[in-house]
Design a protein around this motif. Structure first.
Motif, PDB file in Angstrom:
ATOM      1  N   ASP A   1       0.901  -1.129  -0.027  1.00  0.00           N
ATOM      2  CA  ASP A   1       0.169   0.097  -0.054  1.00  0.00           C
ATOM      3  C   ASP A   1       0.940   1.318  -0.003  1.00  0.00           C
ATOM      4  O   ASP A   1       0.509   2.237   0.504  1.00  0.00           O
ATOM      5  N   HIS A   2       1.974   1.151  -0.657  1.00  0.00           N
ATOM      6  CA  HIS A   2       2.990   2.214  -0.694  1.00  0.00           C
ATOM      7  C   HIS A   2       2.103   3.497  -1.475  1.00  0.00           C
ATOM      8  O   HIS A   2       1.753   3.400  -2.800  1.00  0.00           O
ATOM      9  N   PRO A   3       2.106   4.702  -1.199  1.00  0.00           N
ATOM     10  CA  PRO A   3       1.460   5.849  -1.634  1.00  0.00           C
ATOM     11  C   PRO A   3       2.379   5.992  -3.221  1.00  0.00           C
ATOM     12  O   PRO A   3       3.338   6.037  -3.153  1.00  0.00           O
ATOM     13  N   LYS A   4       1.400   6.506  -4.131  1.00  0.00           N
ATOM     14  CA  LYS A   4       1.758   6.921  -5.341  1.00  0.00           C
ATOM     15  C   LYS A   4       1.020   8.283  -5.764  1.00  0.00           C
ATOM     16  O   LYS A   4      -0.212   8.283  -5.463  1.00  0.00           O
ATOM     17  N   VAL A   5       1.544   9.163  -6.673  1.00  0.00           N
ATOM     18  CA  VAL A   5       0.763  10.178  -6.802  1.00  0.00           C
ATOM     19  C   VAL A   5      -0.032   9.741  -8.264  1.00  0.00           C
ATOM     20  O   VAL A   5       0.613   9.101  -9.157  1.00  0.00           O
ATOM     21  N   ARG A   6      -1.168  10.168  -8.337  1.00  0.00           N
ATOM     22  CA  ARG A   6      -2.140   9.959  -9.278  1.00  0.00           C
ATOM     23  C   ARG A   6      -2.651  11.349  -9.889  1.00  0.00           C
ATOM     24  O   ARG A   6      -2.951  12.330  -9.118  1.00  0.00           O
ATOM     25  N   ASP A   7      -2.690  11.315 -11.084  1.00  0.00           N
ATOM     26  CA  ASP A   7      -3.482  12.590 -11.666  1.00  0.00           C
ATOM     27  C   ASP A   7      -4.583  12.035 -12.648  1.00  0.00           C
ATOM     28  O   ASP A   7      -4.879  10.868 -12.968  1.00  0.00           O
ATOM     29  N   ARG A   8      -5.556  13.162 -12.699  1.00  0.00           N
ATOM     30  CA  ARG A   8      -6.423  13.190 -13.497  1.00  0.00           C
ATOM     31  C   ARG A   8      -6.722  14.429 -14.467  1.00  0.00           C
ATOM     32  O   ARG A   8      -6.585  15.461 -13.867  1.00  0.00           O
ATOM     33  N   LYS A   9      -6.765  14.119 -15.419  1.00  0.00           N
ATOM     34  CA  LYS A   9      -6.640  15.367 -16.644  1.00  0.00           C
ATOM     35  C   LYS A   9      -7.948  15.874 -17.087  1.00  0.00           C
ATOM     36  O   LYS A   9      -8.812  14.935 -17.058  1.00  0.00           O
TER      37      LYS A   9
END
Length: 137
Positions: free
Chosen positions: A98-106
């Motif tokens: 469950d390591h955090p990751k940055v996610r984006d939404r365009k």
């Protein structure tokens, strides 16, 4: 002080949040303090858990992502500054699980008659930080 589990040891770490890295949310062991993982439960009690994450948005992808990471780093500094006597912070997220990751939404928007892209960033899942207090001897 911020710590993280690495196998059978718990090490003091420094956050290295870099929007240009493949793993934007990472930690570097400073090798100054370490102890066996078994000692964490024997010497400390978990007092509470804090979530560090957040969301940002903006028209420039790297700037919006950098603001998210900087906000997370500042929150960790704030938590560290608020620690009481004998307290430590421990990153509870596990690598590969469950390591955090940055996610984006365009989002496509029209600005002044031109098509533009607007970026929304979040940490998913957020960092889970345990606050531990040293047990009385």
């Amino acid at each position: 002080m911020l710590f993280r589990r690495y196998g059978s040891s718990v090490h003091r770490v420094e956050p290295t949040f870099d929007p240009n890295a493949i793993n934007e949310i990472s930690f570097r062991r400073d090798r100054s303090h370490a102890f066996p993982t078994a000692d964490l439960g024997a010497r400390y009690e978990k007092v509470r858990e804090v979530t560090v994450g957040g969301e940002t948005e903006g028209p420039v992808q790297t700037e919006a992502e950098a603001r998210l990471l900087e906000g997370m780093r500042l929150e960790l500094e704030r938590l560290s500054a608020q620690l009481g006597e004998g307290e430590i912070l421990v990153v509870e997220n596990e690598q590969g699980i469950d390591h955090p990751k940055v996610r984006d939404r365009k989002e496509g928007i029209i600005e002044e008659g031109k098509n533009r892209v607007f970026f929304h960033w979040r940490a998913d899942p957020p960092l889970q930080i345990g606050v531990y207090r040293r047990l009385a001897p």
